[in-house]
Design a protein around this motif. Sequence first.
Motif, short mmCIF file in Angstrom:
data_model
loop_
_atom_site.label_atom_id
_atom_site.label_comp_id
_atom_site.label_asym_id
_atom_site.label_seq_id
_atom_site.Cartn_x
_atom_site.Cartn_y
_atom_site.Cartn_z
N HIS A 93 0.76 -1.34 -0.04
CA HIS A 93 0.00 0.14 0.13
C HIS A 93 1.03 1.31 0.05
CE1 HIS A 93 -3.11 -3.16 0.93
NE2 HIS A 93 -3.91 -1.85 0.92
N ALA A 130 1.76 -2.89 -7.13
CA ALA A 130 1.40 -2.08 -6.13
C ALA A 130 -0.12 -2.65 -5.98
CB ALA A 130 1.53 -0.44 -6.27
N TYR A 131 -0.77 -2.58 -4.71
CA TYR A 131 -1.90 -3.26 -4.53
C TYR A 131 -3.06 -2.16 -5.02
CZ TYR A 131 -6.02 -5.37 -2.42
OH TYR A 131 -7.17 -5.79 -2.02
N PRO A 132 -4.04 -2.85 -5.67
CA PRO A 132 -5.03 -1.81 -6.13
C PRO A 132 -6.40 -2.03 -5.43
CG PRO A 132 -4.84 -3.97 -7.70
CD PRO A 132 -3.98 -4.19 -6.51
N GLY A 133 -6.40 -1.19 -4.74
CA GLY A 133 -7.65 -1.37 -3.74
C GLY A 133 -8.12 0.02 -3.30
N GLY A 139 -8.48 1.68 -0.21
CA GLY A 139 -7.56 2.11 0.86
C GLY A 139 -6.29 2.75 0.32
N ALA A 140 -5.84 1.81 -0.81
CA ALA A 140 -4.67 2.07 -1.48
C ALA A 140 -4.67 3.44 -2.21
CB ALA A 140 -3.98 1.27 -2.25
N ARG A 157 -5.12 7.01 0.04
CA ARG A 157 -4.14 7.15 0.60
C ARG A 157 -2.85 7.62 -0.48
NH1 ARG A 157 -5.85 2.99 4.10
NH2 ARG A 157 -4.28 1.61 3.37
N GLN A 170 -1.74 6.11 -3.85
CA GLN A 170 -0.86 5.08 -4.27
C GLN A 170 -0.07 5.60 -5.35
OE1 GLN A 170 0.62 2.32 -3.32
NE2 GLN A 170 -0.61 0.77 -3.90
#
Lengths: 326, 325
Positions: B133, B163-166, B168-169, B172, B174
């Motif tokens: 993240h 990199a995480y695809p979400g 929250g990411a 904040r 990414q």
Amino acid sequence: MTWFRKEKQKLRAADRRDLPTDVFDKCPECGEILYRARLEQNVNVCPTCGHHRRIAADDYIRLLADEGSFEETEAELRSADPLGFVDLKPYTQRLEAAERATGRGDAVVTGLAELEGIPVALAVMDFEFIGGSMGSVVGEKIARVARRALDERRPLIIVSASGGARMMEGILSLMQMAKTSVALAELHEAGIPYISVLTNPTTGGVTASYGMLGDVNLAEPGALIGFAGPRVIEQTIKQELPSGFQRSEFLLEHGMVDHIVDRRMMKATLARLLRHMLGLPVPAAAAEGGAAEPAAAAAAAEPKPTTPRARRRRNGRPSREERSAD
Amino acid sequence: MSTPHLEFEKDIAELEAQIARLQAMARKQGLEAGRELRVLERRLEALRLEAYRNLTPVERVQLARHPKRPYALDYIEGAFTDFVELHGDRLFRDDEAVVGGWARLEGRTVMVIGHQKGRDMKQNLRRNFGMPHPEGYRKALRLMRLAEKFGHPIVTLIDTPGAYPGIGAEERGQGEAIAMNLREMARLRVPTVAVVIGEGGSGGALALGVADRVLMLENATYSVISPEGCAAILWKTNAAKDKAAEAMKITAADLAALGVIDEVVPEPLGGAHTDPAQAVANLRAAVARHVAELERLSPEERRRRRWEKYERMGVWREEPAAVAP
């Protein structure tokens, strides 16, 4: 057994194109039927709901540069297909088609200009050129225009619109993120202002390099801006995304952009910011007029959204549960 | 035989099983099977050479993602000493998909930072399959600045699907976190060496990868998008992942030829997991050599060379005359 068959006649695209679509246009956001000439006069912002349509790089340059001041640089750069890349179509064919369609050599136009009399270096991306994707040419042109900004101590403005890195150039497209960031590191150390203007859409490698590296980041209203595309995120987390997710308003709320600026106010806002950063005085004309706070002015110029859909999109914020889901 | 074998290793695995059976039988019945065994072993050796010397890109992808492959902490424990892990980005939380801290490389203090995958589901819940993240990247940057403050070299170990695809990411930042690492890694004054040890997954990998020297293990891959992702977008079907892996040029040899990386670090035949100690030794030797070389340059010279290297990246033409850069 049928005695006769009725020939099916397909609707041909050519017939439909004969309709006078060049006179009226429908706003994709609020559905209002708009007089095309008026829409263009309004820099393609819907006068009813304020929806910003994508405009070509040339139009954006006209919007920002003082009349007759824009001098294009690096127009001769072209992609070279370093990997000999062929998917369903050869990359070279995609390049030729894109150049024919846009009249541009690649997905960014760079040059020098004056903005309210301030000399600037300017780069504007064109989404119509293979999705505004960043390959070697985009990276090189951005790096060179940053170099010009450095050499001539001009502030740099980049207007982004991009789906991300250009896969057909493989790892070399990824390296353009590093290359452009190195160029901006040099600018940063020299204390030269850089403003990033984010338009719909800006995602992937461009967001994760120069898109987010502005001393000031500005966004047009309602633009999709993010690192991962919404479809990829949906597939990963297996849930629907909250409305308004990754839109400009969401980025402002989360502290990723400084302002959401209506396109009609973009030039004035950039000029005011640059004058602050460069330590230039308020020009006499603006001082008299009592220039308003840019965001407030933008809000005033922008009529309230009129449809529920437009309102939802503008106000859409993820709920508490949705935000903590990941 | 606990190591799971990959599709292209089927023949090798069969022969290995046959040898094991013969050995067991010989032992149990007290038979002399030395000659047969030697023949089989020679055949096995030839088969292994044949298979591993000519790996296709997609086979290397499988090796790079091998569940037994050494991960960052294995290299940190093996190739470095005196490791003191440091946690947290000081802004939001500690992202365990990225590990880092002080360590010694042949006695010399360095900051070592890497993506960390988990070995099993439980570990992967912590490590998020090595997909950071934003706070992971911000922790990495915090540690790099710490190294800068005390003038110690930085070694990064790259191994992430991306990199995480979400949600929250994205909330904040990414994109901002990656971008800031790219710019700030460019500005560092200390020597930096990055090694792609497994998967070099796009921007999430590059965020630890802007360095004076970039090395790649022989079977590691480094690409702008996964072969599966590329196939789905350009070929409109996941089934084209072999073609995509081929077309994108993602192997260490390809990247060395393109001038994107500086050196290919050899792996034991069959991949790093077949002889982790050897893989660790190879990595230590290569990294120590590059760090020593870089330390002989002044900080200004190092930075100048680093900037020039990235300024050259890419291939384009200038119309009307077609000129290579």
